[in-house]
Design a protein around this motif. Structure first.
Motif, PDB file in Angstrom:
ATOM      1  N   THR A 259       0.838  -1.193   0.000  1.00 10.88           N
ATOM      2  CA  THR A 259       0.000   0.000   0.000  1.00 10.88           C
ATOM      3  C   THR A 259       0.873   1.242   0.000  1.00 10.88           C
ATOM      4  O   THR A 259       2.067   1.169   0.311  1.00 10.88           O
ATOM      5  CB  THR A 259      -0.925   0.032   1.232  1.00 10.88           C
ATOM      6  OG1 THR A 259      -0.136   0.012   2.434  1.00 10.88           O
ATOM      7  CG2 THR A 259      -1.875  -1.165   1.232  1.00 10.88           C
ATOM      8  N   TRP A 260       0.270   2.372  -0.324  1.00  8.13           N
ATOM      9  CA  TRP A 260       0.998   3.637  -0.353  1.00  8.13           C
ATOM     10  C   TRP A 260       0.056   4.740   0.121  1.00  8.13           C
ATOM     11  O   TRP A 260      -1.158   4.702  -0.097  1.00  8.13           O
ATOM     12  CB  TRP A 260       1.516   3.938  -1.759  1.00  8.13           C
ATOM     13  CG  TRP A 260       0.456   3.838  -2.809  1.00  8.13           C
ATOM     14  CD1 TRP A 260      -0.370   4.825  -3.267  1.00  8.13           C
ATOM     15  CD2 TRP A 260       0.067   2.645  -3.526  1.00  8.13           C
ATOM     16  NE1 TRP A 260      -1.225   4.343  -4.219  1.00  8.13           N
ATOM     17  CE2 TRP A 260      -0.989   3.008  -4.396  1.00  8.13           C
ATOM     18  CE3 TRP A 260       0.512   1.329  -3.508  1.00  8.13           C
ATOM     19  CZ2 TRP A 260      -1.597   2.090  -5.239  1.00  8.13           C
ATOM     20  CZ3 TRP A 260      -0.106   0.419  -4.350  1.00  8.13           C
ATOM     21  CH2 TRP A 260      -1.134   0.804  -5.208  1.00  8.13           C
ATOM     22  N   ALA A 261       0.619   5.710   0.779  1.00  5.35           N
ATOM     23  CA  ALA A 261      -0.177   6.811   1.328  1.00  5.35           C
ATOM     24  C   ALA A 261      -0.169   8.029   0.424  1.00  5.35           C
ATOM     25  O   ALA A 261      -1.088   8.850   0.463  1.00  5.35           O
ATOM     26  CB  ALA A 261       0.339   7.194   2.720  1.00  5.35           C
ATOM     27  N   THR A 262       0.863   8.164  -0.391  1.00  5.10           N
ATOM     28  CA  THR A 262       0.998   9.338  -1.253  1.00  5.10           C
ATOM     29  C   THR A 262       1.438   8.915  -2.646  1.00  5.10           C
ATOM     30  O   THR A 262       1.919   7.787  -2.861  1.00  5.10           O
ATOM     31  CB  THR A 262       2.052  10.311  -0.694  1.00  5.10           C
ATOM     32  OG1 THR A 262       3.351   9.685  -0.743  1.00  5.10           O
ATOM     33  CG2 THR A 262       1.728  10.712   0.743  1.00  5.10           C
ATOM     34  N   GLU A 265       5.085   7.917  -2.708  1.00  2.00           N
ATOM     35  CA  GLU A 265       5.363   6.538  -2.289  1.00  2.00           C
ATOM     36  C   GLU A 265       5.041   5.560  -3.414  1.00  2.00           C
ATOM     37  O   GLU A 265       5.765   4.584  -3.631  1.00  2.00           O
ATOM     38  CB  GLU A 265       4.546   6.192  -1.042  1.00  2.00           C
ATOM     39  CG  GLU A 265       4.994   6.910   0.214  1.00  2.00           C
ATOM     40  CD  GLU A 265       4.186   6.493   1.437  1.00  2.00           C
ATOM     41  OE1 GLU A 265       3.335   5.578   1.304  1.00  2.00           O
ATOM     42  OE2 GLU A 265       4.397   7.074   2.510  1.00  2.00           O
TER      43      GLU A 265
END
Length: 282
Positions: A259-262, A265
Protein backbone atom coordinates in the motif's frame (compact mmCIF):
# COMPACT_ATOMS: atom_id res chain seq x y z
CA UNK A 1 31.68 -5.65 -29.49
CA UNK A 2 33.38 -7.51 -32.36
CA UNK A 3 31.51 -8.90 -35.33
CA UNK A 4 31.81 -12.42 -33.87
CA UNK A 5 30.28 -11.56 -30.53
CA UNK A 6 26.58 -12.08 -29.90
CA UNK A 7 24.79 -8.89 -28.70
CA UNK A 8 24.21 -8.88 -24.97
CA UNK A 9 20.68 -9.03 -23.61
CA UNK A 10 20.94 -5.35 -22.68
CA UNK A 11 22.08 -4.42 -26.19
CA UNK A 12 19.25 -6.45 -27.69
CA UNK A 13 16.71 -4.62 -25.54
CA UNK A 14 18.14 -1.22 -26.49
CA UNK A 15 17.91 -2.16 -30.14
CA UNK A 16 14.32 -3.35 -29.59
CA UNK A 17 13.41 -0.05 -27.95
CA UNK A 18 14.88 1.89 -30.87
CA UNK A 19 12.95 -0.26 -33.32
CA UNK A 20 9.80 0.21 -31.25
CA UNK A 21 10.13 4.00 -31.38
CA UNK A 22 10.66 3.96 -35.13
CA UNK A 23 7.75 1.55 -35.58
CA UNK A 24 5.43 3.72 -33.48
CA UNK A 25 6.27 6.77 -35.60
CA UNK A 26 5.62 4.75 -38.75
CA UNK A 27 2.36 3.39 -37.33
CA UNK A 28 1.20 6.91 -36.47
CA UNK A 29 1.69 7.95 -40.08
CA UNK A 30 -0.08 4.82 -41.30
CA UNK A 31 -2.96 5.44 -38.92
CA UNK A 32 -3.48 8.94 -40.31
CA UNK A 33 -3.52 7.56 -43.84
CA UNK A 34 -5.93 4.80 -42.83
CA UNK A 35 -8.35 7.26 -41.23
CA UNK A 36 -8.27 9.37 -44.38
CA UNK A 37 -9.01 6.33 -46.53
CA UNK A 38 -11.94 5.39 -44.29
CA UNK A 39 -13.32 8.93 -44.44
CA UNK A 40 -12.98 8.97 -48.21
CA UNK A 41 -14.66 5.58 -48.56
CA UNK A 42 -17.64 6.77 -46.50
CA UNK A 43 -18.05 9.80 -48.75
CA UNK A 44 -17.76 7.64 -51.85
CA UNK A 45 -20.45 5.23 -50.66
CA UNK A 46 -22.74 8.12 -49.68
CA UNK A 47 -22.47 9.52 -53.21
CA UNK A 48 -23.17 6.14 -54.74
CA UNK A 49 -19.79 6.03 -56.43
CA UNK A 50 -18.37 2.52 -56.08
CA UNK A 51 -15.11 2.91 -57.95
CA UNK A 52 -12.07 2.57 -55.71
CA UNK A 53 -13.94 1.24 -52.67
CA UNK A 54 -12.81 -2.30 -53.43
CA UNK A 55 -9.19 -1.23 -53.13
CA UNK A 56 -9.73 0.03 -49.57
CA UNK A 57 -11.41 -3.22 -48.58
CA UNK A 58 -8.64 -5.23 -50.20
CA UNK A 59 -6.00 -3.42 -48.12
CA UNK A 60 -7.85 -4.21 -44.89
CA UNK A 61 -8.48 -7.82 -45.90
CA UNK A 62 -4.86 -8.40 -46.86
CA UNK A 63 -3.79 -7.42 -43.36
CA UNK A 64 -5.96 -10.04 -41.68
CA UNK A 65 -4.44 -13.19 -40.22
CA UNK A 66 -6.34 -16.40 -39.62
CA UNK A 67 -7.73 -16.70 -36.12
CA UNK A 68 -5.74 -19.45 -34.38
CA UNK A 69 -7.32 -22.35 -32.54
CA UNK A 70 -7.11 -21.66 -28.81
CA UNK A 71 -8.59 -23.07 -25.65
CA UNK A 72 -11.18 -21.33 -23.52
CA UNK A 73 -8.42 -20.34 -21.08
CA UNK A 74 -5.03 -19.07 -22.28
CA UNK A 75 -2.23 -21.59 -21.89
CA UNK A 76 0.56 -21.15 -19.34
CA UNK A 77 -1.50 -19.20 -16.80
CA UNK A 78 -1.48 -19.95 -13.09
CA UNK A 79 -4.61 -21.03 -11.25
CA UNK A 80 -5.39 -17.38 -10.48
CA UNK A 81 -5.00 -16.15 -14.05
CA UNK A 82 -1.46 -14.80 -14.10
CA UNK A 83 1.69 -15.43 -16.11
CA UNK A 84 4.59 -16.10 -13.75
CA UNK A 85 8.09 -15.07 -14.80
CA UNK A 86 11.38 -16.24 -13.30
CA UNK A 87 15.12 -16.18 -13.81
CA UNK A 88 16.19 -15.01 -17.26
CA UNK A 89 12.71 -13.44 -17.66
CA UNK A 90 11.47 -16.88 -18.68
CA UNK A 91 7.85 -17.86 -18.15
CA UNK A 92 6.76 -20.69 -15.89
CA UNK A 93 5.04 -23.29 -18.08
CA UNK A 94 4.11 -26.94 -17.79
CA UNK A 95 7.52 -27.80 -19.21
CA UNK A 96 9.66 -25.18 -17.50
CA UNK A 97 10.27 -23.88 -13.97
CA UNK A 98 12.84 -21.06 -14.23
CA UNK A 99 14.12 -20.77 -10.67
CA UNK A 100 17.68 -20.32 -9.32
CA UNK A 101 19.75 -23.34 -8.35
CA UNK A 102 19.76 -22.14 -4.74
CA UNK A 103 17.12 -23.55 -2.39
CA UNK A 104 16.87 -20.25 -0.48
CA UNK A 105 13.35 -18.76 -0.62
CA UNK A 106 12.90 -15.70 -2.83
CA UNK A 107 10.15 -13.07 -2.84
CA UNK A 108 7.09 -13.86 -4.93
CA UNK A 109 5.63 -10.65 -6.35
CA UNK A 110 2.12 -10.55 -7.82
CA UNK A 111 0.51 -7.63 -9.68
CA UNK A 112 -3.11 -7.27 -10.78
CA UNK A 113 -3.17 -4.70 -13.60
CA UNK A 114 -5.47 -3.12 -16.16
CA UNK A 115 -3.53 -1.78 -19.13
CA UNK A 116 -5.73 1.34 -19.25
CA UNK A 117 -5.14 2.05 -15.54
CA UNK A 118 -3.01 5.22 -15.04
CA UNK A 119 -2.12 4.27 -11.47
CA UNK A 120 -0.78 0.94 -12.76
CA UNK A 121 1.43 2.84 -15.18
CA UNK A 122 2.50 5.25 -12.43
CA UNK A 123 3.79 2.31 -10.40
CA UNK A 124 5.09 0.14 -13.22
CA UNK A 125 7.18 2.56 -15.27
CA UNK A 126 9.55 3.74 -12.47
CA UNK A 127 9.74 0.22 -11.04
CA UNK A 128 10.27 -1.61 -14.34
CA UNK A 129 14.08 -1.60 -14.28
CA UNK A 130 14.15 -2.78 -10.68
CA UNK A 131 11.64 -5.57 -11.30
CA UNK A 132 13.46 -6.59 -14.47
CA UNK A 133 16.76 -6.87 -12.62
CA UNK A 134 15.30 -8.86 -9.72
CA UNK A 135 13.48 -11.34 -11.94
CA UNK A 136 16.21 -11.64 -14.58
CA UNK A 137 18.84 -12.53 -11.96
CA UNK A 138 16.58 -14.83 -9.95
CA UNK A 139 16.31 -12.56 -6.91
CA UNK A 140 12.49 -12.68 -7.15
CA UNK A 141 9.64 -14.04 -9.26
CA UNK A 142 6.90 -11.90 -10.74
CA UNK A 143 3.38 -12.97 -11.62
CA UNK A 144 1.33 -10.50 -13.67
CA UNK A 145 -2.43 -10.99 -13.57
CA UNK A 146 -4.10 -8.77 -16.21
CA UNK A 147 -7.80 -7.95 -15.89
CA UNK A 148 -9.99 -5.52 -17.84
CA UNK A 149 -12.69 -3.21 -16.51
CA UNK A 150 -11.66 0.17 -17.96
CA UNK A 151 -13.02 0.06 -21.50
CA UNK A 152 -15.28 2.89 -20.33
CA UNK A 153 -12.15 5.08 -20.13
CA UNK A 154 -11.25 4.38 -23.77
CA UNK A 155 -12.70 5.40 -27.11
CA UNK A 156 -11.78 2.07 -28.75
CA UNK A 157 -12.07 -0.59 -26.01
CA UNK A 158 -8.33 -0.44 -25.42
CA UNK A 159 -8.40 -2.07 -21.99
CA UNK A 160 -9.94 -5.35 -23.13
CA UNK A 161 -8.03 -5.42 -26.43
CA UNK A 162 -4.67 -4.84 -24.72
CA UNK A 163 -5.48 -7.48 -22.11
CA UNK A 164 -6.43 -9.89 -24.87
CA UNK A 165 -3.15 -9.15 -26.65
CA UNK A 166 -1.23 -9.93 -23.45
CA UNK A 167 -3.13 -13.23 -23.17
CA UNK A 168 -2.21 -14.04 -26.78
CA UNK A 169 1.45 -13.55 -25.86
CA UNK A 170 1.04 -15.69 -22.74
CA UNK A 171 -0.55 -18.44 -24.82
CA UNK A 172 1.81 -18.51 -27.80
CA UNK A 173 5.05 -16.73 -26.80
CA UNK A 174 5.17 -16.72 -22.98
CA UNK A 175 8.89 -15.87 -22.71
CA UNK A 176 8.10 -12.53 -24.37
CA UNK A 177 5.37 -11.70 -21.84
CA UNK A 178 7.45 -9.55 -19.48
CA UNK A 179 8.77 -7.38 -22.32
CA UNK A 180 5.30 -7.07 -23.85
CA UNK A 181 3.82 -6.03 -20.51
CA UNK A 182 6.43 -3.28 -20.25
CA UNK A 183 5.74 -2.04 -23.77
CA UNK A 184 2.02 -1.80 -23.03
CA UNK A 185 2.67 0.13 -19.84
CA UNK A 186 5.07 2.53 -21.53
CA UNK A 187 2.60 3.15 -24.36
CA UNK A 188 -0.57 3.46 -22.29
CA UNK A 189 -3.02 5.93 -23.87
CA UNK A 190 -4.52 8.80 -21.93
CA UNK A 191 -8.01 8.22 -20.61
CA UNK A 192 -10.89 9.05 -22.98
CA UNK A 193 -8.65 8.75 -26.03
CA UNK A 194 -8.08 6.03 -28.60
CA UNK A 195 -5.45 3.51 -27.64
CA UNK A 196 -3.27 1.48 -29.97
CA UNK A 197 -5.03 -0.26 -32.84
CA UNK A 198 -4.84 -4.03 -33.23
CA UNK A 199 -2.12 -3.56 -35.83
CA UNK A 200 -0.14 -1.46 -33.35
CA UNK A 201 -0.67 -4.02 -30.60
CA UNK A 202 0.81 -6.59 -32.98
CA UNK A 203 3.71 -4.23 -33.77
CA UNK A 204 4.39 -4.12 -30.04
CA UNK A 205 4.42 -7.94 -30.08
CA UNK A 206 7.02 -7.85 -32.83
CA UNK A 207 9.12 -5.48 -30.72
CA UNK A 208 8.89 -7.96 -27.84
CA UNK A 209 10.02 -10.85 -30.03
CA UNK A 210 6.55 -12.39 -30.38
CA UNK A 211 5.55 -11.35 -33.89
CA UNK A 212 4.06 -14.62 -35.11
CA UNK A 213 1.03 -15.07 -37.33
CA UNK A 214 -0.72 -16.91 -34.50
CA UNK A 215 -0.27 -13.93 -32.20
CA UNK A 216 -1.47 -11.58 -34.93
CA UNK A 217 -4.60 -13.62 -35.61
CA UNK A 218 -5.28 -13.95 -31.88
CA UNK A 219 -5.08 -10.18 -31.39
CA UNK A 220 -7.28 -9.41 -34.39
CA UNK A 221 -9.91 -12.01 -33.45
CA UNK A 222 -9.86 -11.03 -29.76
CA UNK A 223 -9.66 -14.75 -29.15
CA UNK A 224 -9.71 -14.53 -25.35
CA UNK A 225 -12.39 -11.85 -25.06
CA UNK A 226 -14.93 -14.08 -23.32
CA UNK A 227 -12.37 -15.45 -20.90
CA UNK A 228 -11.17 -11.95 -19.96
CA UNK A 229 -14.69 -10.70 -19.27
CA UNK A 230 -15.58 -13.70 -17.10
CA UNK A 231 -12.22 -13.78 -15.32
CA UNK A 232 -12.33 -10.06 -14.52
CA UNK A 233 -15.76 -10.38 -12.91
CA UNK A 234 -14.57 -13.37 -10.91
CA UNK A 235 -11.51 -11.50 -9.63
CA UNK A 236 -13.43 -8.36 -8.67
CA UNK A 237 -16.26 -10.22 -6.97
CA UNK A 238 -14.40 -12.96 -5.13
CA UNK A 239 -11.38 -12.87 -2.77
CA UNK A 240 -8.21 -14.15 -4.42
CA UNK A 241 -6.24 -16.20 -1.90
CA UNK A 242 -7.88 -14.13 0.83
CA UNK A 243 -7.19 -10.77 -0.86
CA UNK A 244 -10.03 -8.59 -2.15
CA UNK A 245 -9.10 -7.04 -5.48
CA UNK A 246 -11.24 -3.92 -5.70
CA UNK A 247 -9.08 -2.12 -8.25
CA UNK A 248 -5.70 -1.95 -9.90
CA UNK A 249 -2.90 -2.08 -9.27
CA UNK A 250 -3.21 -4.61 -6.48
CA UNK A 251 0.34 -5.65 -5.59
CA UNK A 252 1.33 -8.52 -3.32
CA UNK A 253 4.68 -9.71 -1.99
CA UNK A 254 4.58 -13.17 -0.44
CA UNK A 255 0.84 -12.67 -0.05
CA UNK A 256 1.17 -9.34 1.78
CA UNK A 257 -0.47 -6.35 0.07
CA UNK A 258 1.64 -3.33 -0.82
CA UNK A 259 0.00 0.00 0.00
CA UNK A 260 1.00 3.64 -0.35
CA UNK A 261 -0.18 6.81 1.33
CA UNK A 262 1.00 9.34 -1.25
CA UNK A 263 1.78 9.57 -4.94
CA UNK A 264 5.45 9.90 -4.07
CA UNK A 265 5.36 6.54 -2.29
CA UNK A 266 3.56 4.94 -5.25
CA UNK A 267 6.22 5.92 -7.78
CA UNK A 268 9.23 5.32 -5.51
CA UNK A 269 11.32 2.23 -6.35
CA UNK A 270 13.11 2.67 -3.02
CA UNK A 271 9.83 2.53 -1.12
CA UNK A 272 8.78 -0.65 -2.92
CA UNK A 273 12.19 -2.24 -2.42
CA UNK A 274 11.91 -1.64 1.32
CA UNK A 275 8.49 -3.27 1.34
CA UNK A 276 9.80 -6.31 -0.54
CA UNK A 277 12.63 -6.65 1.94
CA UNK A 278 10.24 -6.35 4.88
CA UNK A 279 7.71 -8.81 3.46
CA UNK A 280 10.49 -11.28 2.66
CA UNK A 281 11.85 -11.08 6.20
CA UNK A 282 8.44 -11.94 7.60
Amino acid sequence: MTSNQKPTRSEQREEARARAKAQRELNAKKEKRTKLLVQLSVVVVALGIVGGVGAVIAIDSANQADAPVVGEIPANLTALGGLKVGIGLQAFTLDKTPTPDSTDPIPEIVMYVDYQCPVCQAFDVPNEAQLRSWVDTGVATLEIRPISFLDRASLNAYSSRATNASMCIANFEPDSFFDYHGILMNNQPAEQTEGATDDELFAFAQDAGAGTEEVKGCIQAKSFGDYIEQHTQKVLNNPQDGISVSGTPTILVNGKQYTWATGEELVSPENFAQFVQSASAE
